[in-house]
Scaffold this motif. Sequence first.
Motif, PDB file in Angstrom:
ATOM      1  N   ALA A 159      37.206  33.376  42.394  1.00  0.00           N
ATOM      2  CA  ALA A 159      37.790  34.288  43.375  1.00  0.00           C
ATOM      3  C   ALA A 159      39.212  33.853  43.688  1.00  0.00           C
ATOM      4  O   ALA A 159      39.567  32.673  43.549  1.00  0.00           O
ATOM      5  CB  ALA A 159      36.953  34.315  44.649  1.00  0.00           C
ATOM      6  N   LEU A 171      40.775  38.982  45.357  1.00  0.00           N
ATOM      7  CA  LEU A 171      40.184  39.414  44.098  1.00  0.00           C
ATOM      8  C   LEU A 171      38.887  38.634  43.886  1.00  0.00           C
ATOM      9  O   LEU A 171      38.854  37.421  44.048  1.00  0.00           O
ATOM     10  CB  LEU A 171      41.143  39.154  42.935  1.00  0.00           C
ATOM     11  N   GLY A 172      37.829  39.361  43.521  1.00  0.00           N
ATOM     12  CA  GLY A 172      36.565  38.703  43.230  1.00  0.00           C
ATOM     13  C   GLY A 172      35.579  38.828  44.379  1.00  0.00           C
ATOM     14  O   GLY A 172      35.827  39.547  45.350  1.00  0.00           O
ATOM     15  N   LEU A 174      34.426  37.037  40.819  1.00  0.00           N
ATOM     16  CA  LEU A 174      34.262  37.467  39.434  1.00  0.00           C
ATOM     17  C   LEU A 174      33.335  36.494  38.711  1.00  0.00           C
ATOM     18  O   LEU A 174      33.475  35.280  38.839  1.00  0.00           O
ATOM     19  CB  LEU A 174      35.623  37.495  38.725  1.00  0.00           C
ATOM     20  N   HIS A 175      32.406  37.030  37.948  1.00  0.00           N
ATOM     21  CA  HIS A 175      31.496  36.205  37.165  1.00  0.00           C
ATOM     22  C   HIS A 175      32.033  36.094  35.745  1.00  0.00           C
ATOM     23  O   HIS A 175      32.207  37.098  35.051  1.00  0.00           O
ATOM     24  CB  HIS A 175      30.094  36.823  37.168  1.00  0.00           C
ATOM     25  N   VAL A 176      32.325  34.860  35.331  1.00  0.00           N
ATOM     26  CA  VAL A 176      32.891  34.624  34.007  1.00  0.00           C
ATOM     27  C   VAL A 176      32.018  33.631  33.254  1.00  0.00           C
ATOM     28  O   VAL A 176      31.337  32.796  33.857  1.00  0.00           O
ATOM     29  CB  VAL A 176      34.336  34.088  34.093  1.00  0.00           C
ATOM     30  N   ASN A 198      43.185  43.420  39.682  1.00  0.00           N
ATOM     31  CA  ASN A 198      42.316  43.237  38.521  1.00  0.00           C
ATOM     32  C   ASN A 198      42.731  41.945  37.814  1.00  0.00           C
ATOM     33  O   ASN A 198      43.664  41.267  38.246  1.00  0.00           O
ATOM     34  CB  ASN A 198      42.423  44.434  37.572  1.00  0.00           C
TER      35      ASN A 198
END
Length: 281
Positions: A159, A171-172, A174-176, A198
């Motif tokens: 994040a 932002l986030g 986010l799963h990476v 993004n």
Amino acid sequence: MVAVGAPAGADSGAPPGRLVIVQAVPSESLNVSVDGHMVRNGTPVGAILGPLSLSPGRHRVGFTDPSGTLRLTSTVDVASGSSSDIVVHLPASVGGAPVVNAYKTPRAPIAPGKARVLIAHTATVAPADVVVDGQVVFHDIANGEFATADIAAGPHVVALLPAGRRAHAILGPLHVDLRAGTVTMVYAVGNPRDHSMNVITHTDTLASNGAVVPGSIDTGRVGLAAGLAVHPFRVPQRHATPAETSDPQTVPWLELGGAVLIAAGLVLALRRRRGAQGRSG
């Protein structure tokens, strides 16, 4: 890999370098050129062009919009065997004209089980912290700045938060999922005010740094030990005395005692065999 013509005065005999061009300006469609040669017309946000193969030397990367209102030119020095990203993105100020930054790919060899990330702040937001799996790994990164780290390969949650804050992510999360032995270039783009935030990413493979546990030991091909009889055995376990246990430098040597005995026995056997071969000759 796309090849691009050499600049004037370039050493055509040297290995080329690589250049990746990232279009990170939301709501824009840009024409991209290198040294006056069009690479792509109407490039949308999120597009990744390349890698382009460029001869060593100075090159010009140009960006224009279809109306001709936006005209950006950036120069980049390409070294033989190098790899870099050129990113066109929004500045920190709202409503500011796009800017161009270069980010060199960190291609040093990496340890087994690790993955490398380069995270760059290329969005219209104030300085931010990057949080990975709930922990701040990069502090106070401003627009145009970046940071790199080697972390364990596998799934992570990332994040981007305002610097010094632990809530209201820009932002986030986010799963990476990062693959071992790779470098992932990550660019945070857009503006949270118009919900255009993004990330743009691309991944490349890295070489190992050689830090691996050997699965075998090469003993050569001369055949000096070919006729030696090998018998299974166990080294009697020796327990450390209290004085030895209290000394952390002592215990590893105790564990190596069996290996030293084995090596000594093998050397003695090889000497005997060499002596026998000499007498038979």
